[in-house]
Design a protein around this motif. Structure first.
Motif, short mmCIF file in Angstrom:
data_model
loop_
_atom_site.label_atom_id
_atom_site.label_comp_id
_atom_site.label_asym_id
_atom_site.label_seq_id
_atom_site.Cartn_x
_atom_site.Cartn_y
_atom_site.Cartn_z
N GLU A 151 0.81 -1.22 0.00
CA GLU A 151 0.00 0.00 0.00
C GLU A 151 0.84 1.27 0.00
O GLU A 151 0.30 2.37 -0.11
N LEU A 152 2.16 1.15 0.13
CA LEU A 152 3.01 2.33 0.00
C LEU A 152 2.97 2.80 -1.45
O LEU A 152 3.31 2.05 -2.37
N ALA A 153 2.55 4.04 -1.66
CA ALA A 153 2.40 4.59 -3.02
C ALA A 153 3.71 5.24 -3.43
O ALA A 153 3.89 6.45 -3.32
N MET A 154 4.61 4.43 -3.95
CA MET A 154 5.95 4.89 -4.24
C MET A 154 6.17 5.24 -5.71
O MET A 154 7.23 5.75 -6.08
N ALA A 155 5.20 4.97 -6.56
CA ALA A 155 5.34 5.27 -8.00
C ALA A 155 4.66 6.58 -8.32
O ALA A 155 3.62 6.92 -7.74
N SER A 156 5.23 7.32 -9.26
CA SER A 156 4.59 8.55 -9.73
C SER A 156 3.52 8.19 -10.75
O SER A 156 3.75 7.34 -11.63
N PRO A 157 2.36 8.82 -10.70
CA PRO A 157 1.33 8.54 -11.71
C PRO A 157 1.64 9.16 -13.05
O PRO A 157 0.98 8.87 -14.05
N LEU A 158 2.65 10.03 -13.09
CA LEU A 158 3.02 10.71 -14.32
C LEU A 158 4.44 10.34 -14.72
O LEU A 158 5.28 10.00 -13.87
N ALA A 159 4.70 10.45 -16.01
CA ALA A 159 6.05 10.26 -16.53
C ALA A 159 6.28 11.25 -17.65
O ALA A 159 5.35 11.58 -18.40
N ALA A 160 7.48 11.74 -17.78
CA ALA A 160 7.84 12.66 -18.86
C ALA A 160 8.80 11.94 -19.79
O ALA A 160 9.77 11.32 -19.33
#
Length: 643
Positions: free
Chosen positions: A440-449
């Motif tokens: 449940e640790l939200a360690m990923a970014s929902p966005l990428a460039a």
């Protein structure tokens, strides 16, 4: 001849009384509060004869108590101030011990937790690394709670000591009232009851160890005792009992107030008017020092917990879901309405934390007082430093101050209504981790460039910050030259490009700090593109873990970095302890010196008493010799008559 005998008898009696008084002084050399006594003698008026006036001996006028009223009052007052400072310093040292440094301190726990995110940035799917983060987060929360509990235990101990002191004050006041009655009766004889007066003065000195008093001597010799300048504690033999009210005017149970009951009505004595005494030191410690320490600790807990929850909400967990709060936080209590006197209005004040941008970086460790001048306007007083700020709920509701939103609700306020805001009071005791699953640790970014595959320039990504979720639609930047670009979301509008300068995406019609922020570096070529879109590989991304790690250097506590927050708490409390120590030393030295001055006048000096003992012993012996001579004269006369 009879005159000689009478003179000898008076001399013998007078010198015997003097010897008795000196012996009494020597016997009481170590008696607390004893003032040495002296027999005052006067000659008996002479008898007139044709040859002049012939003396008739000596008489004891009174037994005088060697006493300086001014020095006694000064010494009692200084002792009272010293007791206040000494008590506060003693409790401040206990408070300081609750904030340890080093590896066992809260600061190390905060740093360990934030540093543990570095392993997730390198291996986003490693459940072991994620478990370590949760364990460190739980440890940090546990230390917050333990320290808050320790502060509360110290508060309970302070409250208990106040109750003990109240009993001591009432007991001493009762004894002073009884002494007043006895002294007034004894003074009716025309002679001062020295030992009773000493005992009463000692009771007053003992009383001043607990509360600073002033006193006025009545015509009958009794002493009237007053607290806080003018509130009567003892009037003759009548005593007004004191008590402790374990709340303030707002009903805050962490505060205490001293009361005195006269005529069946308990009156609150303002802390600022108490002066010295152990109780004044205890009240200052509980109402100010403990409150300050609780606010410092609570501010840390609320700021760190809230900011990490905010960052957690900006990431994706291993299930691809937006992050749930990492910490459960105590609900910020609503404003406490004044109870004595009670508010006339029915308004309520709610408190929340400002968002976008987060108010956590603006928190100040303080309580706040709201005073209404009308239904919607008035003044906010920051109690930690006394700074006042006007407010107008008619113009803006909520009112924003120091990272907080204060919302007027309920019914209508009335001029004169007051509220107390304690936003950090229970924050440290209420923090705990909200979940135990490392997934449940939200360690990923929902966005990428990502750069366009056909780019020919030197354009590279410097940073991408997610402002809010859900994420906005994909946006592509197309560069028309080395210093300009267009955006797919705004059509043909041309924007200036400066390497290293953030490019903001704001979701209309929201205010700034929404969407995302993109920072590029390097020089692009015409036709180069950069696209910000949903992260296609969230399981392999640790960007939000990196954002968590970067919180270490976030300017959060009074402009200092987050990881220095605990150090600043230790420094502030240490500074107050040093100030309390210095005050205790200075007032203690003054009290000792004034007591020396008092005892120099009223105390018993054994060398002096020994010399006077010899003096009156010789006078007593001479008086006896005088009577022996009178007896010899009488015998001679009787012998002459017998011839």
């Amino acid at each position: 001849m009879s005159s000689i005998i009478n003179i000898g008898v008076t001399a013998l009696t007078a010198n015997q009384n003097a010897l008795q008084t000196i012996s009494h002084n020597i016997a009481n050399v170590n008696t607390p509060g004893y003032s040495r006594q002296q027999v005052q003698l006067q000659n008996i008026a002479g008898q007139y004869t044709g040859s002049g006036y012939f003396g008739k001996g000596v008489d004891v006028l009174t037994v005088k108590r060697v006493y300086d009223d001014f020095l006694t009052r000064q010494a009692a007052t200084a002792q009272s101030v010293a007791a206040s400072d000494s008590t506060r310093y003693s409790y401040m040292k206990q408070l300081e011990s609750l904030f340890p440094g080093g590896p066992n301190g809260l600061g190390a726990s905060v740093s360990d937790m934030l540093n543990s995110f570095s392993d997730i940035t390198n291996a986003p799917t490693d459940l072991t690394a994620r478990s370590v983060v949760l364990a460190r987060a739980d440890e940090m929360a546990s230390r917050f709670r333990a320290m808050a509990d320790s502060i509360n235990e110290l508060r309970i101990g302070t409250t208990s000591q106040l109750d003990v002191d109240v009993k001591a004050v009432n007991n001493l006041a009762t004894q002073i009232g009884q002494a007043n009655e006895k002294i007034a009766l004894a003074l009716g004889s025309g002679q001062p009851p020295n030992d009773m007066l000493d005992q009463r003065d000692q009771l007053i000195r003992d009383l001043n160890k607990y509360v600073q008093t002033t006193n006025i001597v009545a015509d009958d010799g009794s002493i009237n005792i007053f607290l806080a300048g003018s509130q009567p504690l003892v009037l003759g033999k009548t005593v007004a009992p004191v008590g402790i009210l374990h709340q303030d005017q707002y009903g805050d149970p962490t505060k205490a107030q001293l009361t005195v009951t006269t005529g069946g009505v308990a009156r609150v004595l303002q802390e600022s008017t108490l002066g010295g005494g152990e109780m004044a030191g205890l009240l200052r410690f509980q109402n100010t020092d403990l409150t300050n320490a609780s606010n410092l600790l609570g501010r840390m807990a609320l700021a760190i917990g809230t900011r990490m929850n905010e960052q957690q909400a900006l990431g994706l967990d291993l299930n691809g879901n937006p992050g749930n709060p990492l910490f459960n936080l105590a609900t910020i209590p609503s404003g406490l309405p004044q109870k004595t006197p009670a508010n006339a209005g029915t308004a309520t004040l709610g408190i929340s934390i400002q968002g976008n941008p987060s108010g956590t970086t603006s928190f100040l460790a303080s309580n706040y007082s709201f005073t209404f001048a009308s239904a919607t306007t008035g003044t906010i007083t920051r109690l930690s430093d006394g700074v006042q700020t006007p407010f107008d709920f008619g113009a803006a509701n909520p009112v924003q101050l120091d990272g907080l939103n204060i919302t007027l609700g309920g019914g209508a306020a009335v001029a004169g209504d007051k509220f107390l805001l304690t936003p950090f009071a229970g924050a440290a005791r209420g923090i705990n981790t909200a979940f135990s699953s490392p997934k449940e640790l939200a360690m990923a970014s929902p966005l990428a460039a990502s750069a366009g595959t056909a780019n020919t320039g030197a354009l590279t990504l410097q940073g991408l910050t997610v402002r809010t979720v859900p994420i906005p639609p994909a946006v592509t930047l197309t560069f028309t030259g080395p210093g300009s670009y267009t955006r797919s979301d705004t059509g043909a509008t041309v924007y200036a490009y400066v390497p290293g300068q953030a490019i903001e995406y704001t979701v209309p019609p929201a205010t700034p700090q929404t969407g995302w922020s993109l920072t590029l570096k390097g020089i692009p070529q015409p036709g180069d593109t950069y696209t910000v879109a949903a992260n296609p590989y969230p399981l392999l991304d640790g960007a939000n873990a990196k954002a968590m790690l970067d919180l270490r250097d976030l300017a959060m506590f009074d402009g200092g970095p987050l990881t220095d927050g605990y150090a600043s708490v230790i420094a502030e409390i240490g500074t107050k302890v040093q100030g309390a120590e210095q005050s205790s030393k200075v007032s203690g030295d003054i009290a000792v010196n004034l007591e020396k001055d008092r005892t120099a006048v009223a105390g018993v000096n054994l060398d002096e008493e020994a010399a006077r003992l010899i003096q009156y012993q010789q006078a007593y012996q001479a008086s006896g010799k005088m009577m022996q001579i009178a007896q010899n004269i009488f015998d001679t006369l009787m012998a002459s008559f017998s011839r």
